[in-house]
Design an enzyme around this catalytic site. Sequence first.
Site, PDB file in Angstrom:
ATOM      1  N   CYS A 160      18.822  28.195  34.690  1.00 50.05           N
ATOM      2  CA  CYS A 160      18.862  29.070  35.871  1.00 50.05           C
ATOM      3  C   CYS A 160      19.656  28.448  37.030  1.00 50.05           C
ATOM      4  CB  CYS A 160      17.432  29.420  36.276  1.00 50.05           C
ATOM      5  SG  CYS A 160      17.324  30.904  37.283  1.00 50.05           S
ATOM      6  N   HIS A 199      14.472  30.981  32.341  1.00 49.83           N
ATOM      7  CA  HIS A 199      13.913  30.036  33.305  1.00 49.83           C
ATOM      8  C   HIS A 199      12.494  29.644  32.907  1.00 49.83           C
ATOM      9  CE1 HIS A 199      11.016  31.468  36.544  1.00 49.83           C
ATOM     10  NE2 HIS A 199      10.927  32.360  35.607  1.00 49.83           N
TER      11      HIS A 199
END
Lengths: 249, 466
Positions: A96, A196
Amino acid sequence: MKKQIRICHLYPDILNLYGDIGNVITLQKRLTNRGIDCTIDNISVKDTLYVENYDIFFIGGGQDFEQEILLEDLLVVKKTLIKKAIDENKTFLAICGGYQLLGNYYKTWDGTVLEFVGALNVNTIGDKKRMIGDYIFTCEDEKGCFDVISFENHSGKTFLSSDVLPLGKVITGYGNNGQDKTEGARYKNVFASYGHGPLLPKNPRLADLIIKTSLKEKYGTIDLVDLNDELEIKANNIMLERVKFHTKK
Amino acid sequence: MDLCTDIILFMKLNVALSVLSCKISCTLLRIFNKGGTALPGKIASFFCKDILKYVSENVKVILVTGTNGKTTTCRIIENGFILSGLNYFSNKSGANLLNGVITSFCLSSSLSGKNHHDYAVIECDEAALSHVTKFIDPEVILVTNIFRDQLDRYGEITNTLNLIAKGINNCESACICINADCSLCTHLLSITSKKAILFGVDEKIYDNLIKEPKDALYCIKCRYPYTYDYITYAHLGGFKCENCGYQRQNPDVHAVGILNTDASGSDIEIIIRNRKYKTRVNLPGAHNIYNSLAAACVMNAIGIEDTHILNAIGSFESGFGRMEEINVNGISLSIILVKNPAGFNQILNYLFIVDIKFILIIMLNDQAADGTDVSWIYDVAFEKLLDIHNKIEHIYIGGSRAYDMALRLKYADIDMSKVSIEQNDANLVNKALEHNIPIYITPTYTAMFNLRNMLAKKYSLKEFYE
């Protein structure tokens, strides 16, 4: 001689969005459960980074406020070291915000351009709309394709240049940008993903692919014994079924 | 005179229609056993878009917001209100968004829109605060704490801060009660230029604190790392920025000494505006010391006597899944709601001081109210369970994300022969009961509702019907 993989966790106190530590724990357990030693060093702002001391680098995601804290240290001090490590084929996992930071720049939705590390030839454009939810992409290892299930939550849209391959192909969800069906990035031994938080626990094949990459680089040979992944596979399959079914509706 | 105002108000037909529609829809929903609290409020605003303004007129409103502890703190404040004989009403935790708040006010109003209560104790979601304070000018706003919470819902922590600041800025004369030990909370004072009454704890609470990711390691004002004199838990404590000088201020209501913490509560020395007392906090854990101080701060702000404040803290009994203890076939079953890493880590801190063998049940759901992203479980220090594995007879896991939860425990090196997955709630509790020892259940929000419904039906626990 006993094999050893040394992990460097970059900015763990700052880039620690929900559950990022789960990926590091997973790499460690899957190594030690196979009798391979694993050490983890936390390297943050002001810590000296000796890239030659590590085999795998992990960099996670953070909130904007937190990313601003480390930007100076990253761009002034660690940028060249990270580029060097990538050039020398060290294994990286970037998630991310960490993935975006390795790219060339981040252009916010109102036009401000933030120069980043530039170790990955990718660019990120901020968008007002967040891309949030469970998502599935396919990945490939030496045995073929496999499905990866994870959760994405980002407003940046990342676009790959031609010398960077995607980590996978989006089956459901947004991935890099919600447009070109690519997810994450593969360049040299860098693995980058928007999955993530804990991407690896539930995706053991991806975890092992990263481990194998680092072992091959360090020792030239790979001999990974199989682990009992019954629980991992079950957790993975349940969510795959659910997300696929949900999307079909 | 009162009749006169009532008549004038009654002529505002839209107000009457609005309140009536709210009451009727609420009754209908109850008859059909749909416990919705948001829809009636929505219907009420359809008939009169600023209905909340009318139905809250002349009511002194206490708004309680913050990441953790809202419900418990509200209930402690209510306890103090009851003890001091104040005429009040409150909302239920499930009704803490704008429409839920509207529903609560309409239900406690007459058809003319007049509310006959002197006070309202209203729990308010952080993101909903600015919507609520558009219509209500509260007497007190309490901010309990700010932690990272459900990023899929609230976004970044600075976003949460800004939302609360916006809510506070809507208010003219409200007294702000704020956690002095939370560097994020006290930052609200400079961005809103408001004065506040502060509460806090002056020393550490646990000797053996769980290591957890901190939500505020770096100064919110200048981004320099904080130094701490002591930490109570998470990022709460005696923080100081050596660079810009931003630091914890001395609180007005504070615990100056933690004399004892045990499995049922804590004994503390408390100072309420320079008056010192010894008191029992009748709920266990550091977070409940904070909840009690927060409640004491609010009660002090509206002029409740110290004796009632101390009694409210000392006699408070929890409910609705907040360390709620029930008895099933002679076995004690404690339900402790979990929502985020900060809260769950507090439960682990608590389990360390439990001095008996017990069963642990973890129920993880991923509905919107639980947070659709379950990765936060990796920020809970389940590794610490290894230190108390002798006390844990068995761990049962339930909920829609039970396998993710089990996997988390596996990667925390928990002995998986002591872990079982059971996704049917009734079977889950049955299996746990067979061990014949106390049970601690930690469900996420929707898992708690399902669990309570099941327990209510199966074990005829009448008090569980709302």
